[in-house]
Design a protein around this motif. Structure first.
Motif, PDB file in Angstrom:
ATOM      1  N   LEU A   4       0.829  -1.201   0.000  1.00  0.00           N
ATOM      2  CA  LEU A   4       0.000   0.000   0.000  1.00  0.00           C
ATOM      3  C   LEU A   4       0.866   1.254   0.000  1.00  0.00           C
ATOM      4  N   ASP A   6       1.415   5.259   1.106  1.00  0.00           N
ATOM      5  CA  ASP A   6       1.123   5.952   2.363  1.00  0.00           C
ATOM      6  C   ASP A   6      -0.320   6.440   2.392  1.00  0.00           C
ATOM      7  N   GLN A   8      -2.902   5.203   0.740  1.00  0.00           N
ATOM      8  CA  GLN A   8      -3.796   4.057   0.868  1.00  0.00           C
ATOM      9  C   GLN A   8      -3.819   3.563   2.306  1.00  0.00           C
ATOM     10  N   ALA A   9      -2.662   3.508   2.948  1.00  0.00           N
ATOM     11  CA  ALA A   9      -2.596   3.066   4.341  1.00  0.00           C
ATOM     12  C   ALA A   9      -3.376   4.013   5.252  1.00  0.00           C
ATOM     13  N   LYS A  10      -3.287   5.306   5.007  1.00  0.00           N
ATOM     14  CA  LYS A  10      -4.047   6.285   5.799  1.00  0.00           C
ATOM     15  C   LYS A  10      -5.551   6.073   5.636  1.00  0.00           C
ATOM     16  N   LEU A  12      -7.045   3.397   5.464  1.00  0.00           N
ATOM     17  CA  LEU A  12      -7.478   2.234   6.232  1.00  0.00           C
ATOM     18  C   LEU A  12      -7.681   2.545   7.710  1.00  0.00           C
ATOM     19  N   GLN A  13      -7.322   3.742   8.146  1.00  0.00           N
ATOM     20  CA  GLN A  13      -7.525   4.128   9.536  1.00  0.00           C
ATOM     21  C   GLN A  13      -9.019   4.311   9.788  1.00  0.00           C
ATOM     22  N   VAL A  31      -8.471  -0.588  -1.551  1.00  0.00           N
ATOM     23  CA  VAL A  31      -8.509   0.125  -0.271  1.00  0.00           C
ATOM     24  C   VAL A  31      -9.898   0.003   0.360  1.00  0.00           C
ATOM     25  N   GLU A  34     -10.355  -3.535   1.792  1.00  0.00           N
ATOM     26  CA  GLU A  34      -9.583  -3.729   3.024  1.00  0.00           C
ATOM     27  C   GLU A  34     -10.154  -2.922   4.182  1.00  0.00           C
ATOM     28  N   ARG A  35     -10.640  -1.727   3.899  1.00  0.00           N
ATOM     29  CA  ARG A  35     -11.252  -0.905   4.945  1.00  0.00           C
ATOM     30  C   ARG A  35     -12.534  -1.564   5.455  1.00  0.00           C
TER      31      ARG A  35
END
Length: 71
Positions: A4, A6, A8-10, A12-13, A31, A34-35
């Motif tokens: 992912l 950065d 994309q990772a954000k 997921l929060q 994304v 996964e979310r």
């Protein structure tokens, strides 16, 4: 999740609501899947999650991919 960016990772929060817009092929569906899976695994009920898409085709793809990840 490996691979992912950065941004994309954000996305997921789960402590924030998001609106995800990007170019084709940028990983939006990945994304969102996964979310969704993360939200369900953290205790959210399916009826508490809202995913909107612009087309029925996109909604069907999203539903299929979520089903594959959850099962």
């Amino acid at each position: 999740m490996a691979g992912l960016t950065d941004q994309q990772a954000k996305a997921l929060q789960l402590d924030k609501h998001i609106s995800l817009t990007a170019n084709a092929g940028s990983g939006k569906t990945r994304v969102l899947v996964e979310r969704y899976v993360a939200a369900v695994r953290s205790g959210a009920g399916v009826g508490q999650i809202l995913c909107l898409t612009f087309t029925e085709k996109a909604a069907l793809e999203l539903r299929q991919k979520i089903g594959e990840r959850i099962n």
